[in-house]
Write an enzyme that holds these catalytic residues in place. Structure first.
Site, PDB file in Angstrom:
ATOM      1  CG  ASN A  71      -1.914   1.154   1.187  1.00 14.04           C
ATOM      2  OD1 ASN A  71      -1.800   2.061   0.355  1.00 14.04           O
ATOM      3  ND2 ASN A  71      -2.891   1.126   2.078  1.00 14.04           N
ATOM      4  CB  ALA A  74      -0.307  10.103  -1.429  1.00  7.00           C
TER       5      ALA A  74
HETATM    6  C1  DQA Z   1      -4.770   4.662   0.287  1.00  4.49           C
HETATM    7  C2  DQA Z   1      -5.464   5.525  -0.770  1.00  4.49           C
HETATM    8  C3  DQA Z   1      -4.549   6.662  -1.219  1.00  4.49           C
HETATM    9  O1  DQA Z   1      -5.209   7.458  -2.190  1.00  4.49           O
HETATM   10  C4  DQA Z   1      -4.191   7.533  -0.039  1.00  4.49           C
HETATM   11  O2  DQA Z   1      -3.297   8.535  -0.439  1.00  4.49           O
HETATM   12  C5  DQA Z   1      -3.643   6.767   1.104  1.00  4.49           C
HETATM   13  C6  DQA Z   1      -4.272   5.495   1.454  1.00  4.49           C
HETATM   14  C7  DQA Z   1      -5.715   3.575   0.857  1.00  4.49           C
HETATM   15  O3  DQA Z   1      -5.197   2.640   1.460  1.00  4.49           O
HETATM   16  O4  DQA Z   1      -6.931   3.667   0.720  1.00  4.49           O
HETATM   17  O5  DQA Z   1      -2.734   7.203   1.795  1.00  4.49           O
HETATM   18  O6  DQA Z   1      -3.671   3.998  -0.318  1.00  4.49           O
END
Ligand code: DQA
Length: 143
Positions: A71, A74
Site C-alpha cells: 500500500n 499517495a
Molecule cells: C490509500 C489511498 C490513497 O489514495 C491515499 O493517499 C492513502 C491510502 C488507501 O489505502 O486507501 O494514503 O492507499
C-alpha cells in the site's frame, strides 16, 4: 513462504488518521491478527513515509522473498520511481488500498503502480491486506 507487507506515507497513523475513511484500528494490531491467520507464512512488515526508503526496501527483498503486499499510499498516484522499482525486481507485488480509491477524488483514480503489479485490491478496509496475502499464497501454490 515469505511475504513482506509495505505501507507507505501516513499509514503509520492508521487508527488515528481520518477514521471515517481508514477505520479506527491501528495497523500493528491488525498485523498480529493477519499473522495468526497464516501461521504457515512468514509475514514481515515495513512502513516508511519516504519514497526512497520504500524503493530501497523493494530492492532489498525483491530477489529473494515470495511476494510483496504494497500500500504505497499517495505515492501510488505520483511515483514513477516506485513503479520502476517494482519492474526491476523478481518478486510479485500486489497493490492494495484500504479505501475504494475509485469512489474518491479523481486524482486517486490513476495509479502508476497498477500496470507493474500482479493485481490490485481496494475498498475492503484492512481486509484488503488479507486478500493480498491470499492471492500471493495461491500464486505460490501454482509455481
Ligand atoms: C490509500 C489511498 C490513497 O489514495 C491515499 O493517499 C492513502 C491510502 C488507501 O489505502 O486507501 O494514503 O492507499
Amino acid at each position: 513462504m515469505k511475504i513482506l507487507v509495505i505501507n507507505g506515507p501516513n499509514l503509520n497513523l492508521l487508527g488515528v488518521r481520518e477514521p471515517g475513511i481508514y477505520g479506527s484500528r491501528g495497523f500493528e494490531d491488525y498485523l498480529t491478527e493477519l499473522k495468526s491467520k497464516f501461521p504457515q507464512v512468514e509475514i514481515d512488515y515495513f512502513q516508511s513515509n519516504h519514497e526512497g526508503s520504500i524503493i530501497d526496501k523493494i530492492h532489498e527483498v525483491g530477489f529473494s522473498i515470495d511476494g510483496i503486499v504494497l500500500n504505497a499510499g499517495a505515492y501510488t498516484h505520483t511515483s514513477l520511481a516506485i513503479a520502476d522499482a517494482i519492474s526491476a525486481v523478481k518478486t510479485p507485488v500486489i497493490e492494495v488500498h484500504i479505501s475504494n480509491v475509485h469512489k474518491r477524488e479523481e486524482f486517486r483514480h490513476h495509479s502508476f503502480l497498477s500496470p507493474v503489479c500482479v493485481g490490485v485490491i481496494c475498498g475492503f478496509g484492512l481486509d484488503s491486506y488479507r486478500l493480498g496475502v491470499e492471492a500471493l499464497i495461491d500464486m505460490n501454490k501454482q509455481k
